[in-house]
Scaffold this motif. Sequence first.
Motif, short mmCIF file in Angstrom:
data_model
loop_
_atom_site.label_atom_id
_atom_site.label_comp_id
_atom_site.label_asym_id
_atom_site.label_seq_id
_atom_site.Cartn_x
_atom_site.Cartn_y
_atom_site.Cartn_z
N ARG A 9 -39.86 35.84 41.09
CA ARG A 9 -41.18 35.86 41.72
C ARG A 9 -42.18 35.21 40.77
NH1 ARG A 9 -43.80 41.41 43.84
NH2 ARG A 9 -43.44 40.61 45.93
N GLY A 10 -43.11 34.44 41.32
CA GLY A 10 -44.11 33.78 40.49
C GLY A 10 -44.82 32.69 41.27
N GLN A 11 -45.51 31.81 40.57
CA GLN A 11 -46.23 30.72 41.20
C GLN A 11 -45.24 29.70 41.77
OE1 GLN A 11 -48.99 29.05 38.41
NE2 GLN A 11 -50.07 30.97 38.11
N VAL A 12 -45.53 29.27 42.98
CA VAL A 12 -44.58 28.39 43.67
C VAL A 12 -44.97 26.92 43.56
CG1 VAL A 12 -43.89 30.18 45.28
CG2 VAL A 12 -45.79 28.68 45.87
N GLY A 13 -45.99 26.61 42.80
CA GLY A 13 -46.40 25.21 42.65
C GLY A 13 -45.30 24.35 42.08
N ASP A 14 -45.31 23.08 42.49
CA ASP A 14 -44.32 22.10 42.02
C ASP A 14 -42.90 22.58 42.31
OD1 ASP A 14 -43.39 19.77 40.93
OD2 ASP A 14 -43.48 20.49 38.85
N GLY A 15 -42.69 23.05 43.52
CA GLY A 15 -41.35 23.46 43.93
C GLY A 15 -40.81 24.66 43.19
N ILE A 19 -41.13 29.11 37.94
CA ILE A 19 -40.21 30.24 38.09
C ILE A 19 -38.86 29.90 37.49
CG2 ILE A 19 -39.07 31.78 39.73
CD1 ILE A 19 -41.36 31.33 41.65
N TRP A 20 -38.35 28.73 37.88
CA TRP A 20 -37.02 28.33 37.41
C TRP A 20 -37.00 28.15 35.89
CZ3 TRP A 20 -32.56 28.25 40.07
CH2 TRP A 20 -32.62 28.30 41.47
N LYS A 21 -38.00 27.44 35.36
CA LYS A 21 -38.04 27.16 33.93
C LYS A 21 -38.49 28.37 33.11
CE LYS A 21 -36.83 22.79 34.06
NZ LYS A 21 -35.56 22.33 33.44
N GLY A 22 -39.09 29.35 33.79
CA GLY A 22 -39.59 30.53 33.08
C GLY A 22 -38.54 31.59 32.81
N GLY A 23 -37.28 31.28 33.10
CA GLY A 23 -36.21 32.23 32.80
C GLY A 23 -35.27 32.49 33.94
N TYR A 24 -35.71 32.16 35.16
CA TYR A 24 -34.87 32.42 36.32
C TYR A 24 -33.59 31.59 36.28
CZ TYR A 24 -33.50 32.86 41.23
OH TYR A 24 -32.80 33.09 42.39
N LEU A 25 -33.71 30.33 35.91
CA LEU A 25 -32.53 29.46 35.83
C LEU A 25 -31.54 29.99 34.80
CD1 LEU A 25 -31.09 26.88 36.72
CD2 LEU A 25 -32.40 25.64 34.98
N PHE A 93 -37.03 25.34 46.08
CA PHE A 93 -37.09 26.79 45.88
C PHE A 93 -35.68 27.37 45.80
CE2 PHE A 93 -41.40 27.36 48.22
CZ PHE A 93 -42.02 26.67 47.20
N VAL A 94 -34.75 26.77 46.56
CA VAL A 94 -33.38 27.30 46.65
C VAL A 94 -32.44 26.56 45.70
CG1 VAL A 94 -31.49 27.84 48.22
CG2 VAL A 94 -33.84 27.85 49.07
N ALA A 95 -32.63 25.24 45.57
CA ALA A 95 -31.69 24.43 44.79
C ALA A 95 -32.02 24.42 43.30
CB ALA A 95 -31.69 22.99 45.32
N GLY A 96 -33.26 24.74 42.95
CA GLY A 96 -33.66 24.66 41.55
C GLY A 96 -34.46 23.41 41.27
#
Length: 409
Positions: A9-15, A19-25, A93-96
């Motif tokens: 969960r987080g800001q959805v800007g720039d796809g 979120i992905w780079k913040g640790g989700y990936l 959002f789904v693919a990364g």
Amino acid sequence: TRRLIVSGRGQVGDGGRKIWKGGYLLVCKCVTRVMENYGGLEFETHGFCPECLAKKSVSEASWWEFTAIRSAVKNSEGTLRCHHHGHVVDTRFVAGPVDNLTKKPGPLPAPITDPGVPVQEMLGAVVLVGLWDGKSRKVVRAGSGVIVDRRRGLIVTAGHTLMNVWGNSQYPFGENYYGLRQGKVVIGVIPDATDESGSKRNKGMAVFRYFAKIVAKDQSFERGECHLDACVLRITTKMENDVSGNGEGCGDQPEILMLNNEHAFKAEKLQALKISDKCELEEQVRVLGFNQGGEGLLGPGESLNRFVDFARGYVCKKFVSSSGSEPGGAAAPNNNRDVFKPREEIAIICPTIGGHSGGPCVNQQGEVIGILSRADPADSQRCYLSPTSEWKPLIKLAKKSDGATGLLG
């Protein structure tokens, strides 16, 4: 078969890159590595619709096989549509944070929204609440309300529509009907499509049909305070004929006794909404009611509006106070914090207008989570609800009162 779902969960800007780079990936990679190193374990990777996860239970959420996601990326498809609910989401959002999407997603197409229970199915339970002055023979105040018990004709509305809860020095504090000697409540309902009084032209427009009285309210009025901007009404009589216009003809109608007559209420086929004392932050909601803030060429107060409308919003905060002092919301009108001290409130971001007060705020399932109390004086998009948990005891008290006025504090 078991399912493990990892979501961020987080800001959805720039796809959703943050979120992905913040640790989700990293979390997704770690989970995959553990699964691959677990001997003899067979598993598949799916991508879940983020809109479904936000609005529905996991069992109802749509998902895509990873091959389908990979194919969307390969074909530079900027969006994916979920199969079950029609949500349209950015593929990233789904693919990364894939950088090989050669076509940057343009504006998302209008999604097939999933608003839950349609507004049209709830309108029969939303009523127009008017303060009738028998002396001047007109409706002097108007708000909204919701039917909560159709067998007894019980309605919940905002207390300030029918009594002084803010401590305004012009009116007696906490006295029913603002102290009017010939004051009582007139109720407007939206005629059912099968009613003789209904027509396609007037669809969604209320007619005055019943009189009611206050049967339960906050007991703290007796101590010079108000902790709850809500009260319960009981329908007492039915007018022989429906009244339209601004309600001037309500005093001219013969009245049919309805009080304590379940057979009479059964014949009326009233609609009631279910109530729920559960709500979550960011939960989508709708407020239904009768706007009295003026519309079109008419200014506020120039004409009594009998057309129902609604506004969309979401829950942004919940206030709770154990001490009985104001729980942190905006000041009441006139800034009289010494008088109005709500124990609990729900703050929502929703563009409401005067007249919506007392109207139900419903979740996606069509359940009432509260009634509208007041707007924030500093932010017109923010308003406050009296939660169902606060006025449910009033309903219980009203059911036991058999028409007598009850106090709860």
